[in-house]
Scaffold this motif. Structure first.
Motif, short mmCIF file in Angstrom:
data_model
loop_
_atom_site.label_atom_id
_atom_site.label_comp_id
_atom_site.label_asym_id
_atom_site.label_seq_id
_atom_site.Cartn_x
_atom_site.Cartn_y
_atom_site.Cartn_z
N LEU A 154 0.84 -1.20 0.00
CA LEU A 154 0.00 0.00 0.00
C LEU A 154 0.87 1.25 0.00
O LEU A 154 0.57 2.23 -0.71
CB LEU A 154 -0.92 -0.01 1.22
N LEU A 155 1.96 1.23 0.76
CA LEU A 155 2.87 2.37 0.80
C LEU A 155 3.45 2.65 -0.57
O LEU A 155 3.53 3.79 -1.02
CB LEU A 155 4.00 2.09 1.81
N ARG A 156 3.84 1.57 -1.27
CA ARG A 156 4.40 1.73 -2.62
C ARG A 156 3.39 2.38 -3.56
O ARG A 156 3.73 3.24 -4.36
CB ARG A 156 4.83 0.36 -3.15
N PHE A 157 2.13 1.98 -3.45
CA PHE A 157 1.09 2.58 -4.29
C PHE A 157 0.89 4.06 -3.94
O PHE A 157 0.77 4.90 -4.83
CB PHE A 157 -0.23 1.83 -4.12
N LEU A 158 0.85 4.38 -2.66
CA LEU A 158 0.60 5.76 -2.24
C LEU A 158 1.71 6.71 -2.67
O LEU A 158 1.47 7.90 -2.85
CB LEU A 158 0.44 5.82 -0.72
N GLN A 159 2.92 6.20 -2.88
CA GLN A 159 4.05 7.05 -3.24
C GLN A 159 3.88 7.67 -4.62
O GLN A 159 4.18 8.84 -4.82
CB GLN A 159 5.34 6.25 -3.16
N ASP A 160 3.38 6.88 -5.60
CA ASP A 160 3.25 7.46 -6.95
C ASP A 160 1.98 7.00 -7.68
O ASP A 160 1.85 7.20 -8.89
CB ASP A 160 4.47 7.13 -7.81
N ARG A 161 1.03 6.40 -6.92
CA ARG A 161 -0.25 5.95 -7.49
C ARG A 161 -0.06 4.95 -8.63
O ARG A 161 -0.83 4.93 -9.58
CB ARG A 161 -1.08 7.14 -7.97
N SER A 162 0.97 4.12 -8.54
CA SER A 162 1.19 3.08 -9.56
C SER A 162 1.19 1.71 -8.90
O SER A 162 1.49 1.57 -7.71
CB SER A 162 2.52 3.31 -10.29
N PHE A 163 0.85 0.69 -9.69
CA PHE A 163 0.77 -0.68 -9.16
C PHE A 163 0.78 -1.66 -10.33
O PHE A 163 0.63 -1.28 -11.49
CB PHE A 163 -0.51 -0.87 -8.34
N MET A 164 0.94 -2.93 -10.01
CA MET A 164 0.82 -3.99 -11.00
C MET A 164 -0.22 -4.99 -10.53
O MET A 164 -0.32 -5.27 -9.33
CB MET A 164 2.16 -4.71 -11.21
N ARG A 165 -1.01 -5.51 -11.46
CA ARG A 165 -1.93 -6.57 -11.10
C ARG A 165 -1.16 -7.83 -10.71
O ARG A 165 -0.03 -8.03 -11.16
CB ARG A 165 -2.85 -6.91 -12.27
N LEU A 166 -1.77 -8.67 -9.89
CA LEU A 166 -1.15 -9.95 -9.56
C LEU A 166 -0.95 -10.75 -10.84
O LEU A 166 -1.87 -10.90 -11.64
CB LEU A 166 -2.04 -10.74 -8.60
N GLY A 167 0.27 -11.24 -11.04
CA GLY A 167 0.57 -12.02 -12.23
C GLY A 167 0.83 -11.18 -13.46
O GLY A 167 1.03 -11.70 -14.55
N GLY A 168 0.85 -9.84 -13.31
CA GLY A 168 1.06 -8.96 -14.46
C GLY A 168 2.44 -8.33 -14.46
O GLY A 168 3.13 -8.31 -13.43
N ASN A 169 2.82 -7.79 -15.61
CA ASN A 169 4.12 -7.12 -15.75
C ASN A 169 3.98 -5.64 -16.07
O ASN A 169 4.97 -4.91 -16.03
CB ASN A 169 4.94 -7.80 -16.87
N ASP A 170 2.76 -5.21 -16.43
CA ASP A 170 2.55 -3.82 -16.81
C ASP A 170 2.34 -2.95 -15.58
O ASP A 170 1.54 -3.29 -14.69
CB ASP A 170 1.33 -3.69 -17.73
N LEU A 171 3.05 -1.82 -15.53
CA LEU A 171 2.88 -0.87 -14.44
C LEU A 171 1.70 0.04 -14.78
O LEU A 171 1.70 0.72 -15.80
CB LEU A 171 4.15 -0.03 -14.26
N LEU A 172 0.69 0.01 -13.95
CA LEU A 172 -0.53 0.79 -14.18
C LEU A 172 -0.55 2.00 -13.24
O LEU A 172 -0.09 1.91 -12.11
CB LEU A 172 -1.76 -0.08 -13.92
N ARG A 173 -1.09 3.09 -13.72
CA ARG A 173 -1.19 4.30 -12.91
C ARG A 173 -2.65 4.76 -12.86
O ARG A 173 -3.37 4.67 -13.84
CB ARG A 173 -0.32 5.43 -13.47
N VAL A 174 -3.05 5.25 -11.71
CA VAL A 174 -4.40 5.78 -11.56
C VAL A 174 -4.33 7.15 -10.90
O VAL A 174 -3.36 7.48 -10.22
CB VAL A 174 -5.29 4.85 -10.71
N GLU A 175 -5.36 7.95 -11.16
CA GLU A 175 -5.45 9.28 -10.57
C GLU A 175 -6.60 9.22 -9.57
O GLU A 175 -7.77 9.30 -9.93
CB GLU A 175 -5.72 10.29 -11.69
#
Length: 454
Positions: free
Chosen positions: A258-279
Motif C-alpha cells: 500500500l505504501l508503494r502505491f501511495l508514493q506514486d499511485r502506480s501498481f501492478m496486477r497480480l501475475g502482471g508485468n505492466d505498471l498501471l497508474r491511476v489518478e
C-alpha cells in the motif's frame, strides 16, 4: 436518432471507404468530416471540436493507434471507433486499452456501423447527464446524511467543506459505528471528484491474499482459479475516491504494498508485468490507535505519515447526546417505512432510556436498536419494552456514581471489553446477535472478543 451536436471525423487511406463512411453517416443526419490520410486527420484532431473519431487502424506513416492517442489527448471524452481489415485479438486489446469505444472489422454492414455510433453517442450523453446530476446533488446534499446539531457535528461539517477539494490523503479516526464512512462519502460527494466512483473496502474483513487481489486485481492465470482478468478496486476508483476502512488492521506485507502505491499511485496486477497508474484520492479510516501500533511495531511509521496528511476524529455518540433525538427520528422514519408499519414515535420513557445509554457501538448501535424496536413494536408508539434487552445492561451513570468513579480508572479497551461481556451475557453468548446490537460486523466482533478474552 440523436445526431446533434456531434461532429464525426472519419479517417481512412482508402478513398472508397472514405466515401462509404461519408455517405452512411451524413445520410443518417450526422455532421461528418473526412480525411484520406492520417496526417491530415491528426492535424484536424489537434484543432479540436471533434466528438467522435472513426479511424482505420493500418495506414502508412501514421497508424490508427496514433490517431486514437491524439484524439484522447485533445479531449478524453472523444469517442473513438476503430475499423480495420487486419483485425486480431492483440490489436483489438491494444485499441481498447488506449480508450477505443469499439472495434469493427472490415467489411462491415453500414447499419451495424450506425448502430455502434448511436450506441456510443447515447452512452456519452447519458454519462454527461449523470455527471451533471451527480454534481448538482452533491453540491446540495453532500452533508445531508450527517445528522445533528451538536458542536461536534457542526465542526465536522466545517472540516468537510475545508478539505473536500484538497488532494491530500485524509485519515478519519474514531470508534466503531461513529460514521467514519459517512464522513468519507461526504468529502467525496462535495468534491470535484463527485462524478467519479467512491470505492470503499473494509481492510479488516479480508485476509491478505484476498485484500491484495481485490485492491490490485489480477491477470488470467495469476493463480489457481484465476480464469479471467479481474480489474482491481484501485483501477475502479480512477478519477474518484478510494476509501480504506479499518486500515489499521492490514498486515505488514500489505502495508509495504500500500505504501508503494501511495508514493506514486502506480501498481501492478497480480501475475502482471505492466505498471498501471491511476489518478485517485485516498481516504482512510481506523478505530485503532495507530501511534500505539507504531510503538508496538505492528504499523509502519512511513505508511502512517503517508495516510495522516489531514486527520479528523469523529466524536463518539456519548459526547454528543443532544444529537440522539434527531438520529432517533431519522432512523425511525427509515425503518418504519421499510417495515410498512404505522409508528408515530418514541414514548418519553423510551427516549429517556436511549438518552441514558453509553452507546459503545455509537450511531450504528443506536440504529440497530431502533430497527429492533420497530420490529418488536405492536402499537403506534415505541415503549421501553420494545427496546432490545442488551441496552438495559449498561446505562449511563451519573458523575457521582461510585461505579463511574471506578470505571474512570479503566482504559478505553477495558471499558469496551466490559461492555462486550455485558451484551454477550444478555444474548446468551450469541455472537451474531451481540454484533448486531453493538453495531459492528461479525469479523470485527470476533477480533474484539479475542482481545477481550471472552
Amino acid at each position: 436518432m440523436t445526431t446533434e451536436p456531434f461532429t464525426i471525423l472519419a479517417v481512412d487511406d482508402e478513398e472508397t471507404m472514405v466515401r462509404i463512411l461519408r455517405r452512411t453517416l451524413s445520410g443518417a443526419g450526422f455532421a461528418v468530416e473526412t480525411c484520406n490520410e492520417a496526417n491530415a486527420g491528426l492535424t484536424r484532431l489537434q484543432e479540436g471540436g471533434i466528438d467522435l473519431l472513426i479511424t482505420d487502424l493500418m495506414m502508412p506513416k501514421v497508424d490508427g493507434f496514433a490517431l486514437l492517442e491524439a484524439a484522447k489527448a485533445a479531449d478524453p471524452e472523444t469517442i473513438v471507433i476503430v475499423i480495420t481489415a487486419f483485425s486480431s485479438v492483440e490489436s483489438a486489446v491494444k485499441a481498447m486499452k488506449l480508450g477505443a469505444y469499439d472495434f469493427i472489422p472490415k467489411p462491415f454492414d453500414p447499419e451495424h456501423l450506425l448502430l455502434v455510433v448511436q450506441r456510443a453517442i447515447d452512452n456519452r450523453l447519458l454519462r454527461q447527464e449523470n455527471l451533471g446530476l451527480k454534481k448538482v446533488l452533491a453540491e446540495r446534499d453532500h452533508q445531508s446524511r450527517i445528522i445533528g446539531v451538536s458542536r461536534a457535528v457542526n465542526q465536522m461539517r466545517q472540516f468537510i467543506d475545508k478539505v473536500k477539494d484538497s488532494e491530500g490523503t485524509v485519515l478519519i479516526t474514531g470508534e466503531s459505528g461513529t460514521g467514519k464512512e459517512l464522513v468519507a462519502r461526504a468529502i467525496h460527494n462535495g468534491s470535484r471528484r463527485a462524478g467519479g466512483a467512491f470505492v470503499p473496502i473494509n481492510c479488516g474483513a479480508l485476509p491478505d491474499e484476498l485484500l491484495e487481489s481485490e485492491l490490485f486485481g489480477y491477470e488470467k492465470g495469476a493463480f489457481s482459479g484465476a480464469i479471467n482478468r479481474k480489474i482491481g478496486l484501485l483501477q475502479m476508483a480512477d478519477h474518484g475516491t478510494l476509501f480504506l476502512d479499518e486500515v489499521g488492521t492490514i498486515s505488514q506485507m500489505m502495508q509495504v504494498k500500500l505504501l508503494r502505491f501511495l508514493q506514486d499511485r502506480s501498481f501492478m496486477r497480480l501475475g502482471g508485468n505492466d505498471l498501471l497508474r491511476v489518478e485517485v484520492r485516498v481516504l482512510a479510516a481506523t478505530n485503532e490507535n495507530l501511534v500505539a501500533a507504531i510503538k508496538a511495531g505492528s504499523f509502519r511509521r512511513d505508511l502512517y505519515y503517508r495516510l495522516n496528511v489531514i486527520t479528523v476524529d469523529v466524536a463518539p455518540l456519548r459526547d454528543r447526546r443532544e444529537d440522539i433525538p434527531l438520529l432517533c427520528r431519522h432512523f425511525l422514519e427509515m425503518h418504519v417505512r421499510r417495515a410498512g408499519k404505522k409508528i408515530n414515535g418514541l414514548a418519553d420513557e423510551a427516549m429517556k432510556m436511549l438518552m441514558s445509554q453509553t452507546w459503545e457501538g455509537n450511531v450504528r448501535e443506536l440504529e440497530n436498536c431502533l430497527e429492533y424496536a420497530v420490529a418488536m413494536c405492536e402499537g403506534e408508539q415505541i415503549n421501553v419494552r420494545d427496546l432490545p434487552p442488551g441496552i438495559f445492561n449498561a446505562p449511563f451513570e451519573s458523575p457521582d456514581s461510585s461505579q463511574t468513579s471506578n470505571q474512570a480508572c479503566l482504559s478505553l479497551t477495558e471499558l469496551e471489553a466490559m461492555h462486550i461481556r455485558r451484551v454477550m451475557d444478555s444474548v446468551g453468548g450469541n455472537k451474531s446477535q451481540a454484533a448486531k446490537i453493538l453495531g459492528i460486523d461479525y469479523t470485527t466482533m470476533l477480533r474484539k472478543l479475542k482481545r477481550a478474552g471472552v
